[in-house]
Write an enzyme that holds these catalytic residues in place. Structure first.
Site, PDB file in Angstrom:
ATOM      1  N   LYS A 264       0.873  -1.182   0.000  1.00 40.60           N
ATOM      2  CA  LYS A 264       0.000   0.000   0.000  1.00 40.60           C
ATOM      3  C   LYS A 264       0.906   1.228   0.000  1.00 40.60           C
ATOM      4  CE  LYS A 264      -1.817   3.036   1.996  1.00 40.60           C
ATOM      5  NZ  LYS A 264      -1.669   4.469   1.604  1.00 40.60           N
TER       6      LYS A 264
ATOM      7  N   CYS B 125      13.574  10.604   6.497  1.00 39.84           N
ATOM      8  CA  CYS B 125      13.441  10.367   7.942  1.00 39.84           C
ATOM      9  C   CYS B 125      14.768  10.620   8.643  1.00 39.84           C
ATOM     10  CB  CYS B 125      12.943   8.955   8.192  1.00 39.84           C
ATOM     11  SG  CYS B 125      13.934   7.711   7.371  1.00 39.84           S
TER      12      CYS B 125
ATOM     13  N   GLU C 278       9.421  16.510  14.070  1.00 40.35           N
ATOM     14  CA  GLU C 278       9.950  16.236  12.734  1.00 40.35           C
ATOM     15  C   GLU C 278       9.261  17.157  11.723  1.00 40.35           C
ATOM     16  OE1 GLU C 278       9.089  12.387  10.910  1.00 40.35           O
ATOM     17  OE2 GLU C 278      11.149  12.357  10.173  1.00 40.35           O
TER      18      GLU C 278
ATOM     19  N   GLU D   8       9.482   1.622  10.739  1.00 43.14           N
ATOM     20  CA  GLU D   8      10.596   2.559  10.542  1.00 43.14           C
ATOM     21  C   GLU D   8       9.971   3.947  10.528  1.00 43.14           C
ATOM     22  OE1 GLU D   8      13.017   5.028   9.420  1.00 43.14           O
ATOM     23  OE2 GLU D   8      12.939   4.187   7.385  1.00 43.14           O
TER      24      GLU D   8
HETATM   25  P1  ADP Z   1       3.734  10.718   5.995  1.00 44.91           P
HETATM   26  O1  ADP Z   1       4.557   9.716   5.256  1.00 44.91           O
HETATM   27  O2  ADP Z   1       2.931  11.641   5.169  1.00 44.91           O
HETATM   28  O3  ADP Z   1       4.381  11.351   7.164  1.00 44.91           O
HETATM   29  P2  ADP Z   1       2.068   8.721   7.166  1.00 44.91           P
HETATM   30  O4  ADP Z   1       2.961   8.170   8.163  1.00 44.91           O
HETATM   31  O5  ADP Z   1       0.700   9.079   7.613  1.00 44.91           O
HETATM   32  O6  ADP Z   1       2.530  10.021   6.541  1.00 44.91           O
HETATM   33  O7  ADP Z   1       1.975   7.797   5.897  1.00 44.91           O
HETATM   34  C1  ADP Z   1       2.765   6.681   5.609  1.00 44.91           C
HETATM   35  C2  ADP Z   1       1.887   5.635   4.974  1.00 44.91           C
HETATM   36  O8  ADP Z   1       0.914   5.211   5.919  1.00 44.91           O
HETATM   37  C3  ADP Z   1       1.085   6.118   3.761  1.00 44.91           C
HETATM   38  O9  ADP Z   1       1.017   5.063   2.816  1.00 44.91           O
HETATM   39  C4  ADP Z   1      -0.284   6.389   4.352  1.00 44.91           C
HETATM   40  O10 ADP Z   1      -1.350   6.316   3.433  1.00 44.91           O
HETATM   41  C5  ADP Z   1      -0.390   5.270   5.364  1.00 44.91           C
HETATM   42  N1  ADP Z   1      -1.352   5.501   6.459  1.00 44.91           N
HETATM   43  C6  ADP Z   1      -1.864   6.661   6.917  1.00 44.91           C
HETATM   44  N2  ADP Z   1      -2.685   6.444   7.964  1.00 44.91           N
HETATM   45  C7  ADP Z   1      -2.708   5.100   8.175  1.00 44.91           C
HETATM   46  C8  ADP Z   1      -3.351   4.232   9.122  1.00 44.91           C
HETATM   47  N3  ADP Z   1      -4.140   4.701  10.070  1.00 44.91           N
HETATM   48  N4  ADP Z   1      -3.108   2.908   9.039  1.00 44.91           N
HETATM   49  C9  ADP Z   1      -2.282   2.405   8.092  1.00 44.91           C
HETATM   50  N5  ADP Z   1      -1.647   3.174   7.181  1.00 44.91           N
HETATM   51  C10 ADP Z   1      -1.841   4.495   7.208  1.00 44.91           C
END
Ligand code: ADP
Length: 490
Positions: A179, A287, A384, A253
């Site tokens: 995903k 990161c 961050e 990570e």
């Molecule tokens: P960013 O990378 O923008 O800081 P996120 O950590 O929210 O943001 O996003 C990393 C990945 O996690 C993306 O693929 C995002 O769609 C997905 N994501 C966001 N919210 C959720 C959730 N509640 N559960 C699982 N995956 C999520």
């Protein structure tokens, strides 16, 4: 006026088939032009179910019978295909996230090497035979794939992040549902299309796209055995909790707020270049970005001036231009957020030495920025930002430098600039971070574990040892003594 043709919607990849997303498709915006360049699909929870089911069926099908050597061969073929298709994949990722052609090309040169490295490990996953505790017993472990892996990736390096997860997962014989971020799914869909060409059976790699709801459906899915996630710590907590309540393992990570320490005995020119690159590479959207810099007070006036000058001179421009050093940020809301951190820092009394605002041009650009007059209490030094914004301050001695660097809930990277060998060794032990760099920043390799300590993660990716996350150990006891033990004596 001639109306332009509507943009074609891209498909999901489920069970080897291009499948139309059943959710609401969304335009994908090119961060350099601010214009829609393609339409990306949105999967529904039912399609996540389909993808997980396809991955489960594939796990138990011909893929299960593929010899480890054969898995290695397919991974090598995939590496060759990615290499041959590099320019097209690079172009897709640049339009996805706006990173510069220099950076993305370097990453796509590395991606085949990730697949080749893990290809070589596919037939080296051997178990152990334990010394017998009594005659007539054979006791050993079988090393098996963990099962169906859910991989959730972020928008900053979607191609490389897919390789981080798919290479070890497939080397170990797992199947995958990926995903990617809703901001940048195209690079993932493009790379995933090559798995079938390389000869991986249908259903071994599936891609569902969409936002956090799709990610959540995958993270908490009872059909997933391991979730491998890269993203923010906030989302990582949710992913880890969802995986935990489904009793699946997770590797997380997460974010960082990594410190760079510049000592008076450092090669100053090297340190200026390294600290600038540490925060400005990928426009700070990594990161591991070295986003807090602490400088020994005796060299602070000279260092801060040279650093501000270097960062002020970086060339902002079109990401597909080879002379560009700073591309746009990946999307508008992210640029606004980065800008907000600069405004908050000023409101908290800090001083912008260079940058600090969006330039007057099309695209989600933000000027590379150095902000001085901060303390570890300033929001900029705690949260961050994920943009090209460096907080800069001083320290008096080594002890204080270590204390300031370790004073963060994050612990991903730390850098030290010094020519004192004994000091360098003391620092590698004292700094609390998954990776410590001395006189460089951001070196990385497929063979080296990338771990976040504290709030920066759980488990690690890359390197031979990471295969432990992607495998399970089955204990086998064979009794060939012909004598059963009395149950009362066990
Ligand atoms: P960013 O990378 O923008 O800081 P996120 O950590 O929210 O943001 O996003 C990393 C990945 O996690 C993306 O693929 C995002 O769609 C997905 N994501 C966001 N919210 C959720 C959730 N509640 N559960 C699982 N995956 C999520």
């Amino acid at each position: 006026m001639i109306a332009s043709a509507p943009l074609a919607e891209r498909p999901l990849l489920i069970d080897g088939r291009a499948v139309r997303g059943a959710g609401e498709p969304r335009p994908s915006i090119d961060p350099a032009s601010e214009r829609a360049w393609t339409v990306v699909p949105d999967a529904t929870p039912a399609q996540v179910d389909d993808a997980v089911a396809a991955a489960r069926t594939a796990l138990n099908g011909e893929w299960r019978r593929a010899l480890p050597r054969e898995r290695g061969r397919l991974l090598r073929r995939l590496a060759d295909l990615i290499e041959a298709d590099r320019d097209r994949l690079v172009a897709a990722e640049i339009r996805d996230n706006g990173k510069t052609v220099r950076e993305v090309t370097a990453q796509y040169s590395l991606i085949p090497e990730f697949y080749r490295y893990f290809a070589e490990l596919a037939d080296k996953l051997d178990g152990r035979v334990f010394p017998p505790e009594r005659p007539g017993i054979l006791n050993y472990t079988l090393v098996e794939p963990v099962g169906v892996v859910g991989a959730i990736t972020p928008w900053n390096s979607p191609g490389l992040q897919l390789a981080f997860k798919a290479a070890p997962a497939l080397a170990a014989g797992n199947t995958l549902v990926v995903k990617p971020s809703e901001q940048t799914p195209v690079a993932t869909l493009e790379q995933a299309a090559l798995f079938a060409q390389a000869g991986f059976p249908s259903g071994v790699v599936n891609v569902v796209t969409g936002a956090g709801d799709v990610g959540a459906a995958l993270a908490g899915h009872p059909g997933i055995d391991l979730v491998v996630f890269t993203g923010s710590d906030l989302t990582g907590r949710k992913v880890g909790a969802a995986a935990g309540s489904a009793l699946s393992a997770s590797v997380l990570e997460l974010g960082g707020k990594s410190a760079q320490l510049v000592f008076a005995d450092a090669d100053l020119e090297q340190a200026v270049v390294g600290v600038a690159a540490g925060i400005c590479s990928a426009s700070g959207q990594t990161c591991i970005a070295g986003s807090r810099a602490y400088v020994e007070s005796s060299i602070y006036p000279e260092f801060s001036e040279r650093l501000a000058q270097r960062i002020g001179e970086l060339r902002l421009g079109a990401p597909d231009d080879w002379s560009t050093e700073i591309g746009p940020l990946a999307f508008a809301a992210h640029r606004d957020r980065v800008e907000g951190f600069c405004e908050t820092a000023s409101a908290e009394g800090a001083e912008v030495l260079v940058g600090g605002r969006r330039p007057e041009r099309t695209g989600f650009f933000f000027q590379p920025t150095v902000i001085a007059g901060v303390t570890n209490a300033t929001t900029l030094m705690r949260e961050e930002v994920f943009g090209p914004v460096l907080g800069l301050t001083t320290f008096e001695d080594e002890e204080e430098a270590v204390q300031l660097a370790n004073d963060s809930r994050f612990a991903l990277g730390a850098g030290a600039w010094t020519t004192d060998l004994a000091r360098a060794h003391r620092l590698t032990q004292a700094l609390d971070a998954g990776t410590v760099y001395v006189n460089n920043y951001r070196l990385a390799s497929f063979q080296t574990p990338l771990a976040g300590f504290k709030d920066s993660g759980v488990g690690f990716e890359n390197g031979q040892d990471s295969l432990a996350h992607f495998t399970r150990r089955k204990a086998v006891w064979i009794d060939f003594s012909g004598r059963q033990k009395d149950p009362a004596s066990t």
